[in-house]
Design an enzyme around this catalytic site. Structure first.
Site, PDB file in Angstrom:
ATOM      1  N   CYS A 143      56.876  43.367  19.685  1.00  0.00           N
ATOM      2  CA  CYS A 143      56.199  44.414  18.927  1.00  0.00           C
ATOM      3  C   CYS A 143      55.803  43.882  17.543  1.00  0.00           C
ATOM      4  O   CYS A 143      56.424  42.962  17.018  1.00  0.00           O
ATOM      5  CB  CYS A 143      57.122  45.621  18.782  1.00  0.00           C
ATOM      6  SG  CYS A 143      56.347  47.047  17.975  1.00  0.00           S
ATOM      7  N   ASP A 195      56.267  45.358  14.858  1.00  0.00           N
ATOM      8  CA  ASP A 195      57.240  45.862  13.882  1.00  0.00           C
ATOM      9  C   ASP A 195      57.810  44.737  12.999  1.00  0.00           C
ATOM     10  O   ASP A 195      58.299  43.727  13.516  1.00  0.00           O
ATOM     11  CB  ASP A 195      58.379  46.558  14.653  1.00  0.00           C
ATOM     12  CG  ASP A 195      59.258  47.401  13.746  1.00  0.00           C
ATOM     13  OD1 ASP A 195      59.802  46.854  12.772  1.00  0.00           O
ATOM     14  OD2 ASP A 195      59.400  48.611  14.024  1.00  0.00           O
ATOM     15  N   ARG A 244      60.432  44.452  11.487  1.00  0.00           N
ATOM     16  CA  ARG A 244      61.873  44.200  11.595  1.00  0.00           C
ATOM     17  C   ARG A 244      62.218  43.302  12.786  1.00  0.00           C
ATOM     18  O   ARG A 244      63.403  43.005  13.018  1.00  0.00           O
ATOM     19  CB  ARG A 244      62.618  45.539  11.744  1.00  0.00           C
ATOM     20  CG  ARG A 244      62.456  46.443  10.546  1.00  0.00           C
ATOM     21  CD  ARG A 244      62.890  47.855  10.867  1.00  0.00           C
ATOM     22  NE  ARG A 244      62.039  48.473  11.898  1.00  0.00           N
ATOM     23  CZ  ARG A 244      62.194  49.706  12.356  1.00  0.00           C
ATOM     24  NH1 ARG A 244      63.185  50.452  11.905  1.00  0.00           N
ATOM     25  NH2 ARG A 244      61.380  50.191  13.267  1.00  0.00           N
ATOM     26  N   HIS A 264      62.171  46.888  21.337  1.00  0.00           N
ATOM     27  CA  HIS A 264      63.226  47.162  20.349  1.00  0.00           C
ATOM     28  C   HIS A 264      63.444  48.658  20.227  1.00  0.00           C
ATOM     29  O   HIS A 264      62.511  49.453  20.415  1.00  0.00           O
ATOM     30  CB  HIS A 264      62.863  46.544  18.991  1.00  0.00           C
ATOM     31  CG  HIS A 264      61.687  47.214  18.326  1.00  0.00           C
ATOM     32  ND1 HIS A 264      61.842  48.119  17.301  1.00  0.00           N
ATOM     33  CD2 HIS A 264      60.357  47.135  18.550  1.00  0.00           C
ATOM     34  CE1 HIS A 264      60.649  48.544  16.916  1.00  0.00           C
ATOM     35  NE2 HIS A 264      59.725  47.965  17.664  1.00  0.00           N
ATOM     36  N   CYS A 278      61.369  52.029  18.132  1.00  0.00           N
ATOM     37  CA  CYS A 278      59.985  51.536  18.168  1.00  0.00           C
ATOM     38  C   CYS A 278      59.030  52.712  17.940  1.00  0.00           C
ATOM     39  O   CYS A 278      59.058  53.698  18.683  1.00  0.00           O
ATOM     40  CB  CYS A 278      59.691  50.875  19.516  1.00  0.00           C
ATOM     41  SG  CYS A 278      58.007  50.198  19.615  1.00  0.00           S
TER      42      CYS A 278
HETATM   43 CO    CO Z   1      57.839  48.693  17.964  1.00  0.00          CO
END
Ligand code: CO
Length: 218
Positions: A43, A45, A47, A99, A102
């Site tokens: 992803c 993201d 993090r 994750h 999400c």
């Molecule tokens: Co995500």
């Protein structure tokens, strides 16, 4: 006007120093050739940075990231990356990593309109439609379970794509691994699913989905 990103350029200078102090030839060798053993499909993201999570240096993991770690056969970007990874780099392990927490998965579970992103997360929404049992879970659990099922779905899509079909038919050794990462503690959870050349792909996908369901409904 001072450069608002000067600290990033400075970070880069220090990073190069640190790496070349350990291996003066590092960048010279990498410039000639990349030979990663792993491809990461994850992803966007912030993090969930691929290299850091699995402790790998530049050159060691080939990365494709998009919103919700989705694998679609009509996504030219993802499919081109997969083709290059498998056919040119000869990558041995493809990792699809979802994750928890999400945003894309969470958005797929609410009934609100999010604009353009709704077109992108539509395939994730279909997972929920195919698994009506999810609605009996409390909200937080629904989100976790959907992250896990989404990984299995994307691993299945990857296994069905032409590049993998051809690679496996020709005897190429390339596996697909489905993982889930927990942003709360930085840990990768148990493997959700793993597919190999001679494995019964459909049976393994069904078993993975059944295991997620069994864990969720107790
Ligand atoms: Co995500």
């Amino acid at each position: 006007m001072p450069d608002p990103l000067a600290h990033l350029i400075e970070n880069n200078r220090r990073w190069v120093e640190t790496i070349t102090a350990q291996d003066p030839e590092f960048f010279g060798k990498l410039a000639k050739q990349q030979r990663p053993e792993y491809m990461w499909i994850g992803c966007c993201d912030s993090r969930v940075p691929a290299n850091e999570i699995i402790g790998l240096l530049p050159g060691e993991v080939f990365v494709h990231r998009n919103v919700g770690n989705v694998v679609l056969s009509n996504d030219l970007n993802c499919m081109s990356a997969v083709q290059y990874a498998v056919e040119v780099l000869g990558i041995r392990h493809l990792i699809v990593c979802g994750h928890y927490n999400c945003g894309a998965v969470n958005a797929s579970l609410d009934d609100m309109a999010h604009g353009l992103i709704d077109f992108w997360i539509w395939p994730i929404k279909q997972i929920q439609r195919r698994n009506p049992w999810i609605s009996s879970l409390e909200k937080g659990r629904q989100r976790e379970v959907m992250c896990e099922l989404n990984v299995v779905e994307q691993v299945s899509n990857l296994a069905e794509c032409k590049v993998l079909r051809r690679a496996w038919a020709e005897g190429q050794l390339v596996d697909i691994h489905g993982w889930v990462y927990d942003v709360q503690d930085g840990r990768l959870r148990d493997v959700v699913v793993q597919l190999e050349r001679d494995g019964d792909t459909r049976a393994l996908i069904s078993a993975a989905e059944a295991a997620i369901r069994a864990r969720a409904v107790g």
